[in-house]
Design a protein around this motif. Sequence first.
Motif, short mmCIF file in Angstrom:
data_model
loop_
_atom_site.label_atom_id
_atom_site.label_comp_id
_atom_site.label_asym_id
_atom_site.label_seq_id
_atom_site.Cartn_x
_atom_site.Cartn_y
_atom_site.Cartn_z
N ILE A 628 -40.71 -50.89 -17.30
CA ILE A 628 -39.86 -50.01 -18.23
C ILE A 628 -38.21 -50.60 -17.07
N SER A 629 -38.03 -50.70 -16.19
CA SER A 629 -36.86 -51.01 -15.92
C SER A 629 -36.47 -52.68 -15.75
N GLN A 630 -37.45 -53.77 -15.72
CA GLN A 630 -37.52 -54.83 -16.17
C GLN A 630 -36.82 -54.90 -17.90
N THR A 631 -37.87 -54.48 -18.23
CA THR A 631 -37.13 -54.23 -19.72
C THR A 631 -35.06 -53.45 -20.23
N LEU A 632 -35.71 -52.78 -19.35
CA LEU A 632 -34.10 -52.09 -19.72
C LEU A 632 -33.67 -52.66 -18.83
N ASN A 633 -33.02 -53.33 -18.32
CA ASN A 633 -32.04 -54.74 -17.59
C ASN A 633 -31.96 -55.57 -18.39
N ARG A 634 -32.84 -56.17 -18.66
CA ARG A 634 -32.91 -57.03 -19.38
C ARG A 634 -32.22 -56.98 -21.28
N PHE A 635 -32.29 -54.94 -21.38
CA PHE A 635 -31.28 -55.12 -23.01
C PHE A 635 -29.60 -54.79 -22.15
N ILE A 636 -30.01 -54.16 -20.80
CA ILE A 636 -28.47 -53.68 -20.76
C ILE A 636 -27.86 -55.84 -20.26
N ASN A 637 -28.58 -56.37 -20.07
CA ASN A 637 -28.05 -57.54 -19.80
C ASN A 637 -27.78 -58.29 -21.22
N ASP A 638 -28.37 -57.85 -22.27
CA ASP A 638 -28.06 -57.91 -23.73
C ASP A 638 -26.66 -56.93 -24.29
N LYS A 639 -26.27 -56.28 -23.87
CA LYS A 639 -25.54 -55.53 -24.42
C LYS A 639 -26.05 -54.42 -25.25
N THR A 640 -27.67 -54.26 -25.42
CA THR A 640 -27.61 -53.50 -26.35
C THR A 640 -28.60 -52.10 -26.07
N VAL A 641 -28.52 -51.31 -24.32
CA VAL A 641 -28.62 -50.76 -23.90
C VAL A 641 -27.28 -50.21 -23.33
N SER A 642 -27.00 -49.28 -22.91
CA SER A 642 -25.43 -49.07 -22.38
C SER A 642 -26.02 -47.79 -20.42
N VAL A 643 -25.79 -47.78 -20.09
CA VAL A 643 -25.55 -47.53 -18.82
C VAL A 643 -24.73 -46.75 -18.10
N LYS A 644 -25.12 -45.48 -17.36
CA LYS A 644 -23.95 -45.47 -17.29
C LYS A 644 -24.29 -43.78 -16.09
N GLU A 645 -23.78 -43.58 -14.72
CA GLU A 645 -24.07 -43.25 -13.18
C GLU A 645 -24.21 -41.69 -13.26
N ASN A 646 -24.35 -40.84 -13.02
CA ASN A 646 -24.17 -38.83 -14.04
C ASN A 646 -23.80 -38.66 -12.04
N GLN A 647 -23.41 -37.54 -12.00
CA GLN A 647 -22.67 -37.05 -10.66
C GLN A 647 -23.96 -36.86 -9.56
N GLU A 648 -25.20 -36.70 -9.95
CA GLU A 648 -26.33 -36.61 -8.90
C GLU A 648 -26.48 -38.33 -8.23
N GLY A 649 -26.32 -38.86 -9.14
CA GLY A 649 -26.28 -40.44 -8.87
C GLY A 649 -27.37 -41.01 -9.29
N LYS A 650 -27.74 -40.48 -10.46
CA LYS A 650 -29.09 -41.30 -11.18
C LYS A 650 -28.76 -41.88 -12.23
N TYR A 651 -29.10 -43.50 -12.47
CA TYR A 651 -28.78 -44.05 -13.82
C TYR A 651 -29.42 -43.14 -14.88
N LEU A 652 -29.15 -43.42 -16.20
CA LEU A 652 -28.76 -42.36 -17.49
C LEU A 652 -28.34 -43.55 -18.56
N TYR A 653 -29.63 -43.86 -19.74
CA TYR A 653 -29.61 -44.90 -20.76
C TYR A 653 -29.51 -44.33 -22.27
N ARG A 654 -28.71 -45.05 -23.04
CA ARG A 654 -28.80 -45.07 -24.47
C ARG A 654 -28.29 -46.14 -25.37
#
Length: 866
Positions: A628-654
Amino acid sequence: MAEIKDTVYKPDINKFPIPDAMHNEYGFLIRWIFNRFFSRIKFDETEVDKIRNAARAGTVVYTMLSRSFLAFLYLNFVFSRLGLPLARFVNGLRLWLYQPISKLFRLSRINIKGVTGKPSELKNRLNLLTLAGESSLIFLRKPRFIIRPNVFYDIDYIETLIETQRDCEKPVILIPLLIAYQKKPSKEKQGFLDIILGERDSPTFLREIFTLLFYHRSGEVRVGEPINIRDVLNEMQDRSTDAISRRIRYLIYKNITREKTALTGPVKREPESIGKLLINDSIVVDTIQRLSQEKKISKSHLERRAEKIIKRMACNLDYNYIRFFDITLKAVWKITDIKVEYNSDGIEKLRETLRRGPVVLCPMHRSHVDYLIVSQILYNNDIIVPHIAAGDNLAFWPMGHIFRKSGAYFIRRTFKGDDLYISIFKAYMKRLLKDGWTQEFFIEGTRSRTGKTLQPKFGLLTYMVDAYLDGACDDIFFVPISILYEKVIESGSYMKELLGSEKSKEDFKGLVKTTGVLTSKYGNIYVQFGDPISIKQFLFERGHTTPYTDEESKKEDILALGYRITYEINQIATVSPSGLVCAIILSDNRRWFSLEEIEEYARFLLNIVKKRKDIKIASVLNNLGEAISQTLNRFINDKTVSVKENQEGKYLYRASENKRFILDYYKNGFIHFTLNISIASASILTFRDYRCTKNQILEISKRLRDILKNEFIFRVNVDFETEFAESFQLALDMGFIRTEKEDIILNQEYTEYAKLLSSFLTSLLESYLITAEYIQNLNAAETDKKSLIRKIQSYGLSMYDRAKIKNLESVSKVTIENAVDYLMSQGILKRTDTEKKVPVLSYISDENTAAKLTQLQRDIKTFLLY
């Protein structure tokens, strides 16, 4: 085969001057040569077992088409090593110098006296050995040399074996053998070396030495089906020995030719030869004759046009190009970090099927890379590459030439009304099947832009079935193939097309632009070869064992076969990380998902699909978190998935809003695995407190399935009640639902999972809602289908802007086109053909139609929970 104990008197063969042909007493030098050159020749255990089983049932006699000294030495080596029966007799070879020194003097005296070379002595020797239960090796013909043709030996050893079998209780079993070194088709025309050194299939000793030196690493032994002489005698008991001998020779030749065709392919015809065969085919001749009379066109003019069509159409396979593509693709896979996974058991089934008749490969079509991947896998597994049906649009320079040399033959997208073209194509199909070539075509017709398996197209399939019915071959085996990509090269262009852009024309300029893909990482490609579908068996199961008496019945069977192949393609598809992740991320268009939530949903979905029999799951999913991590990173690099860090330091994806189409592509490659339980989930969520009776959920599920019937491939000859019962039992077993008297209740802890499964259908239902609403406001004016779809898309985008629908991918051109087809099937839209050959559509404006359209919108909104 059952083991037979021979009780007949055996002559003492040691009293006769019979030298051993094969033995275990070679000296050090010859043993070294054997190990050096023979040990790498492939001899599968399945092939060895055929000989062992035959040896337990009777006396084995090995047979080969053409005399070969090195073949004899190799068989001596491998039979000794494997403990198989050694041949005490062999014809056509002078072997006394290769006997042990202890026997050399006695054998030299025999040869000097001329005893062993007399025809009567040779036949007597074979007879005595066979009666004694000893094995032999029979070469049927001498090799061609310069001007000498392939001729059979003067002595008919098969007749001798027939007479011996009549005197022997123990069966005499012939084992056809083939040793092939070069895994490519032999040529129709002889080259200079063929004339001097003999043909590849019938080499002289010099060519044997050359072949062994350069190709021994790629050699392979094939064993044909054993031929029991006693069985043939029983079948032909009233026929002469000569007739029985000719029949057995034919069976040997057929067996070896079948093995050769399966391993190296049929003889490759030259383009000129193919042209002559097709021009002179009765179908083409009759068509030219008819068109000449009807249209007052000279036959010579029609023949010249036919020659141009054949030149444009026909394949000209060249294995040098296959090798080039293999080297190039391996380099590309390395640069782009692509790994190709395929099922080896499927390859072995394919290898066995090739021995039974012509094979037609039917891959799903997701990318232009599909052509190359299948051929590369077959090439690397020493299986003949296919002749591939390719669109005429791919015949552009220089790729048209390269594709043609790599196995492609080119056909128009449509040739309705062009009788000459149709007749040539029919003749070409018939010729390919008759020669035994493996073929490949995409039953979906075109690449899927949505990631879903498309409804089958029946044009090519019909021509192949017609060729079979016309007697081109005894059977055809259709092999479904699933090809799934972690990332498709064309995904960007697919998104543009789904939003309404015209498909760009393939040309050299576009090809050069694609070199930019080498800078991206694409993950894995998953290829699955399914079980072959025999057309003969398929028609038998449908009750058709005699020629068709009406076209409608044949059409129904072809439709059923097309859907059977397409359904099987879906069934063998691989569950990939991309499909899992995209299905989850697109389930809520406003939500950000943590890695833990994605993994939790993924485990749930995997738990469902694992309940299915023989499910294929990508090996990387054995480590779910890492995949799952590798797949998300591939989509993030292609800018098809957005990522942000919440206040607890966790990464969130959409999902990135403007790239949802791309993610939807991979989601659609997964959701058919959970289709029935997704339909059931969407249905039960429409009831208050998620409580209903079994009949209620069955009826509403049936309605939802009917609405989406153009979106998915369902099982042939299986009613919905059966599939519903299977899903119902699965849900009960998982604790997804429970029963209380007559009621079915969704367990509270599964509510979120039910909403997840239901969400897989949301964008599709929204597409149908957009279409239904636009059609309701459509006046009686007629419009062509392309313009109508464009207008519906524009209306859908305005609905999305006004938050009337949730998903941008709901304005997909393909799904809206399916929705329009559905409305046509329901009698809501009417199609009218025009003189311009562009049909127009219009809304049937009456009370009954309006009521059906209103009810459809109401049903869709119920499932969408709007």
